[in-house]
Motif scaffolding. Sequence first.
Motif, PDB file in Angstrom:
ATOM      1  N   LEU A  33       0.831  -1.203   0.000  1.00 31.50           N
ATOM      2  CA  LEU A  33       0.000   0.000   0.000  1.00 31.50           C
ATOM      3  C   LEU A  33       0.871   1.261   0.000  1.00 31.50           C
ATOM      4  N   ILE A  34       1.922   1.252   0.799  1.00 29.10           N
ATOM      5  CA  ILE A  34       2.835   2.397   0.845  1.00 29.10           C
ATOM      6  C   ILE A  34       3.459   2.623  -0.520  1.00 29.10           C
ATOM      7  N   GLU A  35       3.857   1.541  -1.161  1.00 24.74           N
ATOM      8  CA  GLU A  35       4.464   1.631  -2.488  1.00 24.74           C
ATOM      9  C   GLU A  35       3.489   2.221  -3.510  1.00 24.74           C
ATOM     10  N   LYS A  36       2.236   1.788  -3.452  1.00 26.36           N
ATOM     11  CA  LYS A  36       1.248   2.242  -4.425  1.00 26.36           C
ATOM     12  C   LYS A  36       0.772   3.669  -4.156  1.00 26.36           C
ATOM     13  N   LEU A  37       0.646   4.030  -2.881  1.00 22.84           N
ATOM     14  CA  LEU A  37       0.073   5.327  -2.535  1.00 22.84           C
ATOM     15  C   LEU A  37       1.112   6.392  -2.207  1.00 22.84           C
ATOM     16  N   GLY A  38       2.320   5.971  -1.860  1.00 21.23           N
ATOM     17  CA  GLY A  38       3.365   6.923  -1.531  1.00 21.23           C
ATOM     18  C   GLY A  38       3.084   7.726  -0.268  1.00 21.23           C
ATOM     19  N   ILE A  39       2.494   7.073   0.724  1.00 15.85           N
ATOM     20  CA  ILE A  39       2.222   7.761   1.993  1.00 15.85           C
ATOM     21  C   ILE A  39       3.118   7.192   3.090  1.00 15.85           C
ATOM     22  N   PRO A  40       3.398   7.981   4.122  1.00 18.38           N
ATOM     23  CA  PRO A  40       4.243   7.499   5.216  1.00 18.38           C
ATOM     24  C   PRO A  40       3.596   6.339   5.973  1.00 18.38           C
ATOM     25  N   ASN A  41       4.424   5.492   6.546  1.00 18.39           N
ATOM     26  CA  ASN A  41       3.977   4.324   7.304  1.00 18.39           C
ATOM     27  C   ASN A  41       3.011   4.707   8.421  1.00 18.39           C
ATOM     28  N   ALA A  42       3.343   5.762   9.167  1.00 17.62           N
ATOM     29  CA  ALA A  42       2.485   6.169  10.290  1.00 17.62           C
ATOM     30  C   ALA A  42       1.104   6.604   9.799  1.00 17.62           C
ATOM     31  N   THR A  43       1.068   7.290   8.677  1.00 17.62           N
ATOM     32  CA  THR A  43      -0.213   7.727   8.102  1.00 17.62           C
ATOM     33  C   THR A  43      -1.035   6.522   7.669  1.00 17.62           C
ATOM     34  N   LEU A  44      -0.386   5.580   6.998  1.00 16.87           N
ATOM     35  CA  LEU A  44      -1.084   4.374   6.565  1.00 16.87           C
ATOM     36  C   LEU A  44      -1.626   3.607   7.759  1.00 16.87           C
ATOM     37  N   SER A  45      -0.814   3.455   8.768  1.00 15.06           N
ATOM     38  CA  SER A  45      -1.213   2.723   9.967  1.00 15.06           C
ATOM     39  C   SER A  45      -2.462   3.344  10.594  1.00 15.06           C
ATOM     40  N   PHE A  46      -2.491   4.663  10.690  1.00 15.31           N
ATOM     41  CA  PHE A  46      -3.646   5.363  11.250  1.00 15.31           C
ATOM     42  C   PHE A  46      -4.905   5.061  10.437  1.00 15.31           C
ATOM     43  N   HIS A  47      -4.802   5.160   9.114  1.00 16.14           N
ATOM     44  CA  HIS A  47      -5.974   4.964   8.264  1.00 16.14           C
ATOM     45  C   HIS A  47      -6.424   3.501   8.227  1.00 16.14           C
ATOM     46  N   LEU A  48      -5.479   2.573   8.229  1.00 12.63           N
ATOM     47  CA  LEU A  48      -5.848   1.153   8.278  1.00 12.63           C
ATOM     48  C   LEU A  48      -6.599   0.840   9.572  1.00 12.63           C
ATOM     49  N   LYS A  49      -6.158   1.446  10.665  1.00 11.01           N
ATOM     50  CA  LYS A  49      -6.833   1.235  11.959  1.00 11.01           C
ATOM     51  C   LYS A  49      -8.273   1.736  11.885  1.00 11.01           C
TER      52      LYS A  49
END
Length: 109
Positions: free
Chosen positions: A38-54
């Motif tokens: 997901l990070i590779e496809k969206l280019g967002i930081p890990n912490a941001t992705l983690s927040f949104h996945l939660k």
Amino acid sequence: MKNTDAIQVLLALGQETRLNIFRLIVQRGDIGLTPSQLIEKLGIPNATLSFHLKELFNAKLLLVERQSRNLIYRPNPNLIEDLSGFLLDNCCQGQSCGTPKSKKKVQCS
């Protein structure tokens, strides 16, 4: 589905990054995606992705499975079906309104 459940789901999807994450995961269906994909496809930081996945997981839109050291995120097809039914329930006052069928028939389970 209760109104409060539908509101929780719609609020989770009412943010652009979360909607993009969810749409990518839905596109993969049963295969799912890892956070690194997901990070590779969206280019967002890990912490941001983690927040949104939660947020998506808490709204029950996602199923998560651990495979070795990876988490695999998949869409929750039961919730998606329930939400669709809830939103279309009483459509056209219970009469057949000829709503167009989806062009693609996808099974996630």
